[in-house]
Design a protein around this motif. Structure first.
Motif, PDB file in Angstrom:
ATOM      1  N   TYR A  75       0.848  -1.195   0.000  1.00 45.85           N
ATOM      2  CA  TYR A  75       0.000   0.000   0.000  1.00 45.85           C
ATOM      3  C   TYR A  75       0.885   1.248   0.000  1.00 45.85           C
ATOM      4  O   TYR A  75       2.062   1.172   0.384  1.00 45.85           O
ATOM      5  CB  TYR A  75      -0.933  -0.007   1.216  1.00 45.85           C
ATOM      6  CG  TYR A  75      -2.107  -0.952   1.050  1.00 45.85           C
ATOM      7  CD1 TYR A  75      -3.160  -0.634   0.204  1.00 45.85           C
ATOM      8  CD2 TYR A  75      -2.160  -2.162   1.737  1.00 45.85           C
ATOM      9  CE1 TYR A  75      -4.232  -1.496   0.036  1.00 45.85           C
ATOM     10  CE2 TYR A  75      -3.229  -3.033   1.574  1.00 45.85           C
ATOM     11  CZ  TYR A  75      -4.266  -2.687   0.719  1.00 45.85           C
ATOM     12  OH  TYR A  75      -5.312  -3.539   0.548  1.00 45.85           O
ATOM     13  N   ASP A 104       1.287   3.577   1.943  1.00 42.54           N
ATOM     14  CA  ASP A 104       1.960   3.933   3.204  1.00 42.54           C
ATOM     15  C   ASP A 104       3.098   2.974   3.541  1.00 42.54           C
ATOM     16  O   ASP A 104       3.708   3.062   4.604  1.00 42.54           O
ATOM     17  CB  ASP A 104       0.944   3.977   4.355  1.00 42.54           C
ATOM     18  CG  ASP A 104       0.389   2.606   4.711  1.00 42.54           C
ATOM     19  OD1 ASP A 104       0.753   1.609   4.025  1.00 42.54           O
ATOM     20  OD2 ASP A 104      -0.384   2.513   5.678  1.00 42.54           O
ATOM     21  N   PRO A 152      -5.949 -15.124  10.159  1.00 39.87           N
ATOM     22  CA  PRO A 152      -6.304 -14.136  11.179  1.00 39.87           C
ATOM     23  C   PRO A 152      -6.435 -12.740  10.571  1.00 39.87           C
ATOM     24  O   PRO A 152      -6.009 -12.513   9.438  1.00 39.87           O
ATOM     25  CB  PRO A 152      -5.123 -14.196  12.155  1.00 39.87           C
ATOM     26  CG  PRO A 152      -3.990 -14.706  11.351  1.00 39.87           C
ATOM     27  CD  PRO A 152      -4.560 -15.604  10.294  1.00 39.87           C
ATOM     28  N   SER A 153      -6.980 -11.839  11.343  1.00 35.31           N
ATOM     29  CA  SER A 153      -7.160 -10.463  10.895  1.00 35.31           C
ATOM     30  C   SER A 153      -5.826  -9.880  10.425  1.00 35.31           C
ATOM     31  O   SER A 153      -4.802 -10.058  11.085  1.00 35.31           O
ATOM     32  CB  SER A 153      -7.723  -9.644  12.061  1.00 35.31           C
ATOM     33  OG  SER A 153      -7.957  -8.344  11.640  1.00 35.31           O
ATOM     34  N   GLY A 154      -5.844  -9.257   9.270  1.00 32.29           N
ATOM     35  CA  GLY A 154      -4.644  -8.580   8.778  1.00 32.29           C
ATOM     36  C   GLY A 154      -3.702  -9.456   7.976  1.00 32.29           C
ATOM     37  O   GLY A 154      -2.635  -9.006   7.574  1.00 32.29           O
ATOM     38  N   GLY A 158      -4.062 -10.561   4.985  1.00 35.43           N
ATOM     39  CA  GLY A 158      -4.034 -10.237   3.556  1.00 35.43           C
ATOM     40  C   GLY A 158      -5.126 -10.902   2.725  1.00 35.43           C
ATOM     41  O   GLY A 158      -5.107 -10.830   1.497  1.00 35.43           O
ATOM     42  N   THR A 170      -8.430 -10.146   2.429  1.00 31.09           N
ATOM     43  CA  THR A 170      -9.292  -9.201   1.716  1.00 31.09           C
ATOM     44  C   THR A 170      -8.539  -8.538   0.572  1.00 31.09           C
ATOM     45  O   THR A 170      -9.076  -8.372  -0.523  1.00 31.09           O
ATOM     46  CB  THR A 170      -9.836  -8.143   2.700  1.00 31.09           C
ATOM     47  OG1 THR A 170     -10.656  -8.822   3.653  1.00 31.09           O
ATOM     48  CG2 THR A 170     -10.653  -7.092   1.997  1.00 31.09           C
TER      49      THR A 170
END
Ligand code: ATP
Length: 354
Positions: A13, A15, A38-40, A42, A44
């Motif tokens: 991204y 940033d 788990p969340s984060g 990648g 999505t």
């Protein structure tokens, strides 16, 4: 219909966050493929790159025979369903379903036919003249699924579509999605962080961690032989026991002396961890032959079965037993391994070694 090939997908991204690191996926035509992690991790980002909603930094995406890297979402011939229903609030169900087809300029008679078919598949008959505010969350999600169906896309991409539903509705809608996919035979990529959902839906599951694919396999493959310590800890509830082991006298020994059947081809020159499912262990009255002495730490009754935690050589071990076998906290018991050779990991690299 079409399979989906993802080759060396990388996403950084603006940033500087690296969300996806050189991911390769080969999704078969007609497959229900789950991305789990788990969340984060990648998931999505990978799905949105397939949909064309996010531009990858490098790597290729093919849908069927088409390289879609430069195609906008509308030209990829896929349908997405998100966790938020995103229905048009001022339109009745019937018109919400027809909307994407009208936008394409499809003839009226054909629109009616497709809308009726999708309504039948998602059992929307009594809901066709209601606007979204008069539908429950589950009904809204069924409308959202039906709206994805009417387009008869080459593939469905679903991002946690059941997250906002309560437990019972979630299970029902999950079954509906599974039947629907089987009936239509359309390729589906389904993102979730819920391993139960992944296990019950997927023909195959990809487990992602920190932007990388750690394992791809059928639900049974990932359950029986997790490819890394991360997968071993992530799949299964209660999770696998990860026991420090040593090779001695042709056996694998865990602390406390618990003996495990060793897999073949094991090297001794590294620190090893064995992954032992709670159902591959048994607790018995103390002193039973071939058991090691332990003490019960906790007892959790889960309806038909009980999860015991016992201490063996200062390591806590989870054991799954039928409800009929009762021991109490602080009771002395025996522990033994009843399963076949467990998967064994190198504890420094965290990789499967045998
Ligand atoms: P979740 O289950 O929480 O949705 P996920 O596995 O789908 O997580 P992604 O949403 O793909 O994960 O995010 C992967 C990583 O990229 C995370 O570290 C996230 O913070 C970061 N990320 C996502 N979108 C952006 C963005 N627009 N700008 C910067 N970083 C982002």
């Amino acid at each position: 219909m079409a399979g989906i090939e993802v080759t060396s997908l990388h996403k950084r991204y603006p940033d500087g966050t690296v969300a996806v690191e050189h991911v390769d996926l080969s999704i078969g035509d007609g497959e229900l493929f789950v991305m789990l992690g788990p969340s984060g991790c990648g998931k999505t980002t990978t799905l949105r790159a397939m949909a064309g909603l996010e531009r990858q930094t490098s790597g290729d995406i093919r849908i069927g025979d088409t390289l879609v890297n430069d195609l906008p979402p509308a030209e990829r011939d896929i349908a997405m369903v998100f966790q938020f229903y995103a229905l048009y609030p001022h339109l009745k169900t019937r018109d919400n379903l027809a909307f994407p087809l009208r936008a394409e300029g499809m003839p009226k008679a054909e629109i009616r036919e497709r809308v009726d078919e999708a309504a039948r598949m998602m059992r929307l008959g009594p809901l066709m003249d209601r606007k979204p505010h008069r539908l429950s969350g589950g009904e809204q999600q069924r409308v959202a699924l039906a709206r994805a169906l009417v387009r008869r896309p080459r593939a469905f991409l679903m991002d946690e579509p059941l997250t906002n539903l309560d437990a019972e509705l979630r299970a029902d809608t999950r079954t509906e999605i599974k039947h629907l996919q089987a009936e239509l035979g359309t390729t589906m990529v389904y993102v979730t962080h819920d391993q139960v959902e992944a296990m019950s839906l997927g023909h195959r599951i990809a487990i992602l961690n920190k932007g990388r694919v750690e394992q791809v396999g059928t639900p049974l493959e990932v359950y029986n032989r997790p490819a890394s310590l991360f997968c071993a800890a992530f799949i299964g509830s209660p999770p696998m026991n990860l026991l420090d082991v040593e090779v001695a006298d042709g056996l694998l020994r865990a602390p406390g002396g618990l003996a495990l059947t060793p897999p073949s081809g094991l090297r001794r020159d590294r620190p090893l961890v064995a992954g032992v499912r709670p159902e591959a262990l048994e607790i018995t009255p103390p002193g039973t032959q071939d058991t090691v002495p332990c003490e019960v730490v906790s007892v959790e009754v889960l309806g038909d079965e009980i999860i015991y935690v016992v201490t063996s050589g200062e390591q806590d071990v989870r054991v799954r037993m039928p409800r009929t076998v009762r021991f109490d906290p602080e009771e002395a018991v025996g522990l033994r391994h009843t399963g076949g050779p467990p998967p064994v990991y190198d504890s420094s690299t965290e990789e499967l070694v045998a």
